[in-house]
Design a protein around this motif. Structure first.
Motif: not given
Length: 267
Positions: A30, A32, A49, A52-53, A240, A242, A245, A249
């Motif tokens: 991912t 951002v 996050g 997930h980033l 994506i 912020p 995010l 997910e």
């Protein structure tokens, strides 16, 4: 009383798909797009996050507009959290038009960026120069992400050109090739003027190149849902917001109604 253990969600609740890779991951990255987050907002994003980033792009030419201590802080925080951070490709295009490519690379390396985006979404340059830019980035120790597509409204994908670009860029060392959609996600690349995905074109691209080499810009929720449902939760997605995010997910894991069927387990 001292707490000696932590509660953990049942895995079937934390990830109903049972497929999500942990970082550093090779699937389902991912990216951002940061268009001007302040220090607190940036740190908040990472605190909730960061797992997930995978990538942060400082949109277009915003990098020189920050106070330098703020910019360095962003870069350092991203790297501490295992994230590739890089300026938007348009900023390199500015450097090209100003005959300042050497200065550009010297500065982003000195500041600590660990990635660079190479694009020609606004200007034109030939294949030889694109190769040289990719190799320059690699020589500087940067992860190279390239981009295909023009930013103008109505710009469409030239399938043969895209496929050739992906094959050559990755051959020269680019880790991913981004498919342009801008921050609007409308009337550009794989999306029509209403933001709907051109599925036939996507299928033709994936028949010729590996999806693991592509980063699909998909700024709208409807686009994220469609691409995940069509191609699976492990596609790479970019641009994506912020504040989306965690929501993205959840889509990837089947934790939203739009993609709940992804988490259906067969007995």
């Amino acid at each position: 009383m001292e707490v000696t253990s932590y509660l953990n969600w049942n895995p079937v609740l934390a990830d109903p798909t049972g497929q999500r890779q942990a970082k550093p991951r090779t699937l389902g990255k991912t990216m951002v797009m940061d268009k001007g987050l302040g220090p607190n907002a940036f740190q908040d994003m990472l605190s909730i996050g960061s797992s997930h980033l995978d990538m942060i792009k400082l949109g277009f030419g915003t990098s020189p507009l920050y106070p330098q201590h703020v910019l360095k802080s962003k870069i350092n925080l991203a790297k501490e959290n295992g994230i590739c951070i890089y300026p938007g490709g348009t900023f390199l295009e500015v450097a090209i038009t100003q005959n300042a490519v050497d200065s550009y690379f010297d500065m982003i390396v000195a500041l600590g960026f660990n990635g660079v985006e190479i694009s020609n979404g606004t200007i034109e340059f030939n294949r030889k120069f694109r190769n040289e830019l990719i190799m320059r980035g690699l020589d500087e120790g940067l992860e190279v992400i390239t981009e295909y597509g023009k930013k103008g409204w109505g710009s469409a994908i030239e399938l043969e050109e895209l496929i050739e670009t992906v094959l050559l860029d990755t051959e020269f060392g680019a880790s991913l090739v981004t498919i342009e959609a801008r921050e609007s996600g409308m009337g550009v690349g794989i999306f029509d003027h209403q933001g709907k995905c051109k599925d036939e074109e996507v299928g033709q691209v994936l028949a010729a190149v590996s999806g693991q080499q592509l980063l699909w810009e998909a700024p709208l929720k409807s686009q994220q849902v469609h691409l995940i449902s069509m191609l699976g939760s492990d596609i790479h997605l970019g641009n994506i917001s912020p504040d989306e995010l965690i929501a993205l997910e959840a889509l990837r894991r089947g934790l939203r109604s739009d993609t709940l069927s992804l988490g259906t387990r067969k007995e």
